[in-house]
Design an enzyme around this catalytic site. Structure first.
Site, PDB file in Angstrom:
ATOM      1  N   HIS A  64      47.787  40.567  36.784  1.00 13.47           N
ATOM      2  CA  HIS A  64      46.583  40.900  37.529  1.00 13.47           C
ATOM      3  C   HIS A  64      46.931  42.096  38.417  1.00 13.47           C
ATOM      4  O   HIS A  64      47.997  42.147  39.040  1.00 13.47           O
ATOM      5  CB  HIS A  64      46.090  39.713  38.355  1.00 13.47           C
ATOM      6  CG  HIS A  64      45.351  38.710  37.531  1.00 13.47           C
ATOM      7  ND1 HIS A  64      45.197  37.386  37.903  1.00 13.47           N
ATOM      8  CD2 HIS A  64      44.696  38.837  36.332  1.00 13.47           C
ATOM      9  CE1 HIS A  64      44.483  36.754  36.980  1.00 13.47           C
ATOM     10  NE2 HIS A  64      44.182  37.599  36.020  1.00 13.47           N
ATOM     11  N   ASP A  66      46.362  43.383  41.276  1.00 16.99           N
ATOM     12  CA  ASP A  66      46.798  43.375  42.671  1.00 16.99           C
ATOM     13  C   ASP A  66      48.263  42.997  42.813  1.00 16.99           C
ATOM     14  O   ASP A  66      48.799  43.009  43.926  1.00 16.99           O
ATOM     15  CB  ASP A  66      45.918  42.449  43.516  1.00 16.99           C
ATOM     16  CG  ASP A  66      45.836  41.030  42.981  1.00 16.99           C
ATOM     17  OD1 ASP A  66      45.724  40.861  41.758  1.00 16.99           O
ATOM     18  OD2 ASP A  66      45.868  40.079  43.789  1.00 16.99           O
ATOM     19  N   HIS A 270      48.326  36.033  50.495  1.00 17.89           N
ATOM     20  CA  HIS A 270      47.362  36.256  49.422  1.00 17.89           C
ATOM     21  C   HIS A 270      45.975  35.800  49.869  1.00 17.89           C
ATOM     22  O   HIS A 270      45.265  35.083  49.171  1.00 17.89           O
ATOM     23  CB  HIS A 270      47.802  35.521  48.145  1.00 17.89           C
ATOM     24  CG  HIS A 270      47.125  36.043  46.907  1.00 17.89           C
ATOM     25  ND1 HIS A 270      46.015  35.439  46.353  1.00 17.89           N
ATOM     26  CD2 HIS A 270      47.394  37.097  46.110  1.00 17.89           C
ATOM     27  CE1 HIS A 270      45.643  36.093  45.270  1.00 17.89           C
ATOM     28  NE2 HIS A 270      46.473  37.108  45.091  1.00 17.89           N
TER      29      HIS A 270
END
Length: 303
Positions: A64, A66, A270
């Site tokens: 992913h 990010d 996160h």
């Protein structure tokens, strides 16, 4: 020996002002490692005066954006800075294809080699080792293959106790003792047992990085007793249904895992961009694990 963690980014998929995508810098001894590499990571490394050319390995949890969109730019900067030493990149299958495709399409040729180590994201196994650390994969439960990492310091030697050493030992004899050997008796002196002149080595320190994942109680056995645990905490508990739908964890669930694993210290990160203030996530985690901390930008932790 130094064992330090620097938080470079604490945001989830969407960065916000003051919060950057996931990235962490780990220093063990004189060796430097990078854990995930979200967009803008190299700027964060420059901000904290990290020595990019001393980077030994990069560990990517999953594909992913990010968590790895900053990697290609970092590789390009290392090339422009004259790096020639190979760089080890540890991550899920497919990362090598992404990087080689970017290089082929952009006509990029690096002056250093990339050594790619593909991780079985469903296994707990050693994926990297050097003179400073051993790194094992931790299976995460996310929407795509995802691995966490357990960084374990290599065992240290017992420390010689100066006050217990006989006078007059030569450098060679001290070296033997430092290596853990006994000195045999000779005509001039009785033997010296290493155990009699040394203190036991401290237990190897361990740092566990749990990336994007559903709450997974079985992880407690794999990270049990770790000195420091980082665990994602994207949502508050009142959004536990959304957390399950997106294969993420809540702050309470992160704290429950830390408590069950008996870790020394918990860092949560996160964070979803919906939370403008992070204190509610911290309070929720501390209700279960009282010493929980926010893994926010710039935080330096001694493991």
């Amino acid at each position: 020996m130094t064992f330090e963690l620097r938080i470079l980014g604490s945001a989830s998929a969407t960065p916000t002002l003051g919060r950057h995508p996931t990235a962490q810098a780990l220093t063990v001894g004189g060796a430097h490692y990078l854990v995930d590499c979200g967009e803008g990571t190299q700027w964060r490394l420059l901000e904290y005066r990290s020595r990019l050319n001393q980077l030994r390995a990069v560990f990517i949890s999953h594909l992913h954006g990010d968590h790895y969109f900053g990697l290609f730019g970092l590789l390009g900067s290392l090339h422009l800075q004259g790096r020639t030493r190979s760089l080890i990149i540890v991550g899920p299958p497919g990362l090598d294809e992404v990087l080689t495709t970017q290089m082929r399409v952009s006509g990029t040729k690096l002056a250093f080699a990339m050594e790619f180590v593909a991780v079985d994201t469903e296994a707990h196994a050693v994926v990297y080792e050097d003179a400073h650390i051993t790194v094992s994969s931790l299976p995460m439960r996310h929407r795509i293959p995802c691995a966490g990492y357990l960084f374990a310091e290599q065992p240290r030697r017992p420390r010689l106790l100066k006050e217990r050493l006989p006078a007059g030992l030569s450098a060679a004899q001290l070296g033997q003792l430092a290596q853990g050997h006994d000195l045999p008796a000779d005509a001039d002196r009785p033997g010296v047992r290493h155990a009699d002149v040394s203190a036991p080595a401290p237990a190897p320190r361990r740092y566990a990085f749990c990336s994007d994942t559903l709450y997974t109680p079985a992880l407690a056995d794999l990270v049990r007793g770790a000195n420091v645990l980082y665990h994602e905490a994207t949502f508050l508990e009142d959004m536990h249904v959304r957390a399950a739908q997106t294969h993420h964890s809540t702050a309470r669930q992160a704290a429950q895992l830390a408590r069950d694993a008996g870790v020394g210290r918990l860092l949560i990160g996160h964070f979803s961009s919906r939370y403008k203030a992070l204190e509610p996530l911290l309070r929720e985690a501390q209700a279960v694990f009282p010493t929980a901390e926010l893994a926010t930008e710039g935080l330096m932790v001694s493991v």
